[in-house]
Design an enzyme around this catalytic site. Structure first.
Site, mmCIF file in Angstrom:
data_model
loop_
_atom_site.group_PDB
_atom_site.id
_atom_site.type_symbol
_atom_site.label_atom_id
_atom_site.label_comp_id
_atom_site.label_asym_id
_atom_site.label_seq_id
_atom_site.Cartn_x
_atom_site.Cartn_y
_atom_site.Cartn_z
ATOM 1 C CB ILE A 140 79.559 17.941 55.912
ATOM 2 C CG1 ILE A 140 78.198 18.612 56.194
ATOM 3 C CG2 ILE A 140 80.695 18.894 56.256
ATOM 4 C CD1 ILE A 140 77.969 18.956 57.658
ATOM 5 C CG ASP A 141 75.940 17.202 50.953
ATOM 6 O OD1 ASP A 141 76.853 16.736 50.231
ATOM 7 O OD2 ASP A 141 75.340 18.262 50.666
ATOM 8 C CG HIS A 171 84.415 22.975 55.519
ATOM 9 N ND1 HIS A 171 83.544 23.944 55.063
ATOM 10 C CD2 HIS A 171 85.619 23.607 55.663
ATOM 11 C CE1 HIS A 171 84.189 25.102 54.940
ATOM 12 N NE2 HIS A 171 85.440 24.918 55.286
ATOM 13 C CB CYS A 194 83.185 8.820 72.083
ATOM 14 S SG CYS A 194 83.027 9.346 73.800
ATOM 15 N N GLY A 236 77.598 27.356 43.816
ATOM 16 C CA GLY A 236 76.765 27.353 45.016
ATOM 17 C C GLY A 236 77.489 27.671 46.308
ATOM 18 C CB SER A 287 78.101 32.905 50.341
ATOM 19 O OG SER A 287 78.764 32.293 51.432
ATOM 20 C CB ALA A 340 70.867 31.000 43.830
HETATM 21 P P1 OAD Z 1 76.348 29.520 51.960
HETATM 22 O O1 OAD Z 1 75.037 29.200 52.580
HETATM 23 O O2 OAD Z 1 77.170 30.597 52.566
HETATM 24 O O3 OAD Z 1 76.133 29.923 50.434
HETATM 25 C C1 OAD Z 1 75.350 29.151 49.571
HETATM 26 C C2 OAD Z 1 75.239 29.869 48.232
HETATM 27 O O4 OAD Z 1 74.506 29.022 47.361
HETATM 28 C C3 OAD Z 1 74.500 31.199 48.305
HETATM 29 O O5 OAD Z 1 75.285 32.192 47.667
HETATM 30 C C4 OAD Z 1 73.204 30.949 47.530
HETATM 31 O O6 OAD Z 1 72.775 32.048 46.774
HETATM 32 C C5 OAD Z 1 73.598 29.809 46.614
HETATM 33 N N1 OAD Z 1 72.503 28.919 46.202
HETATM 34 C C6 OAD Z 1 71.376 28.591 46.854
HETATM 35 N N2 OAD Z 1 70.643 27.705 46.145
HETATM 36 C C7 OAD Z 1 71.327 27.466 45.002
HETATM 37 C C8 OAD Z 1 71.104 26.635 43.858
HETATM 38 N N3 OAD Z 1 70.026 25.870 43.742
HETATM 39 N N4 OAD Z 1 72.046 26.641 42.880
HETATM 40 C C9 OAD Z 1 73.154 27.423 42.980
HETATM 41 N N5 OAD Z 1 73.407 28.220 44.024
HETATM 42 C C10 OAD Z 1 72.526 28.236 45.031
HETATM 43 O O7 OAD Z 1 77.146 28.139 51.843
HETATM 44 P P2 OAD Z 1 78.711 27.887 51.658
HETATM 45 O O8 OAD Z 1 79.337 28.917 50.796
HETATM 46 O O9 OAD Z 1 78.874 26.459 51.288
HETATM 47 O O10 OAD Z 1 81.320 25.744 57.113
HETATM 48 O O11 OAD Z 1 79.213 28.076 53.154
HETATM 49 C C11 OAD Z 1 80.550 27.875 53.452
HETATM 50 C C12 OAD Z 1 80.720 27.338 54.838
HETATM 51 O O12 OAD Z 1 80.002 28.156 55.780
HETATM 52 C C13 OAD Z 1 80.125 25.965 55.069
HETATM 53 O O13 OAD Z 1 80.934 24.917 54.592
HETATM 54 C C14 OAD Z 1 80.005 25.926 56.571
HETATM 55 C C15 OAD Z 1 79.487 27.319 56.833
HETATM 56 O O14 OAD Z 1 79.845 27.878 58.040
HETATM 57 C C16 OAD Z 1 81.493 24.976 58.200
HETATM 58 O O15 OAD Z 1 80.583 24.461 58.795
HETATM 59 C C17 OAD Z 1 82.929 24.821 58.589
HETATM 60 ZN ZN ZN Z 2 82.696 7.401 74.958
#
Ligand code: OAD
Ligand code: ZN
Length: 249
Positions: free
Chosen positions: A102-103, A118, A126, A191, A193, A218
């Site tokens: 979302i960044d 997402h 609001c 990047g 999980s 990672a």
């Molecule tokens: P996660 O935090 O679940 O996973 C991030 C992954 O990135 C992990 O497997 C890390 O090992 C890996 N990682 C960390 N640093 C790294 C680097 N420098 N290079 C490569 N890999 C690296 O994040 P997401 O899979 O994005 O949803 O999570 C999915 C969703 O869970 C998010 O979009 C969010 C959250 O709940 C909502 O908010 C709807």
């Molecule tokens: Zn308002």
């Protein structure tokens, strides 16, 4: 590692329709916290309280406590991993990026075809009147350790256009992402999980359509059987090397 980078570049070069699927890990080297793992946001905050629709209706303060950690996301700059993907797109070697992030760092790096499944932190609505804010306007208040309120009606229920638990993913973006995933003959999964559905089902679609899958992360994760090539490393280090090799050819 060198062999794997070479192999990834070969796969990209021989693909007709390569796409990327990214998660929080690609932004980690920009200083943006990931969700899971020892330093992850879900170790500090309960997701059901921080970003669920029901909690937001009744106790929006919980979201704003969590949102202090999101300020980092909106103040961060793209890293060499984001920039490598933008370079690949410019060279016609990457057709789109489907991101859970979302960044907005992909767009800041210059990527044009980005599907944000997402949502993103750009705009805030609001929930009690029709006022729309920019996220940046509200972070100024948060930085002063205050809770942002609607100027118009005083509500704390100012919801950024990101997907909360209990909410559906934006239908049009999801449809487009599914279409991209089915069309892709190669997907670079970077990047993530792969623990959150329906997002995590997107690489599976590419697989089902006989596309190849590369996992750059990672750690090796728990879905190793899904991938043709697994590269364990940091996105900001490995992606520029892959892009250099692809573009050299
Ligand atoms: P996660 O935090 O679940 O996973 C991030 C992954 O990135 C992990 O497997 C890390 O090992 C890996 N990682 C960390 N640093 C790294 C680097 N420098 N290079 C490569 N890999 C690296 O994040 P997401 O899979 O994005 O949803 O999570 C999915 C969703 O869970 C998010 O979009 C969010 C959250 O709940 C909502 O908010 C709807
Ligand atoms: Zn308002």
């Amino acid at each position: 590692m060198k062999e794997k980078i070479k192999k990834a570049a070969q796969l990209i070069n021989s693909a007709n329709y390569p796409v990327a699927f990214t998660g929080a890990g690609i932004s980690a080297e920009s200083g943006v916290p990931t969700f899971r793992g020892p330093d992850g946001l879900w170790n500090k905050h309960d997701p059901q309280e921080a970003v669920s629709l029901s909690s937001f209706r009744n106790q929006p303060k919980k979201f704003w406590q969590f949102a202090r950690d999101l300020i980092i996301s909106s103040g961060a700059s793209p890293n060499p991993g984001h920039r490598a993907l933008a370079r690949l797109e410019k060279q016609g070697k990457l057709k789109s990026i489907i991101t859970q992030n979302i960044d907005m760092l992909h767009q800041e790096a210059g990527s044009e075809k980005v599907l944000e499944i997402h949502g993103s932190l750009q705009k805030v609505d609001c929930q009690d009147c029709s006022q729309v804010y920019l996220w940046q306007e509200l972070t100024a208040t948060l930085k002063k350790d205050k809770l942002p309120r609607c100027d118009n009606c005083g509500s704390l229920r100012l919801k950024p256009r990101i997907v909360f638990f209990g909410e559906r993913l934006p239908e049009d973006i999801l449809q487009k992402s599914w279409a991209e995933a089915k069309r892709a003959d190669l997907m670079l999964v970077i990047g993530s999980s792969l623990e959150v559905y329906p997002a995590a089902g997107i690489p599976e679609l590419t697989r089902q359509n006989s596309g190849k899958l590369i996992y750059l992360n990672a750690d090796r994760g728990s879905r190793t059987q899904l991938f043709d090539l697994i590269i364990t490393g940091k996105a900001g280090k490995v992606l520029p090397k892959i892009a250099d090799r692809v573009i050299q050819k």
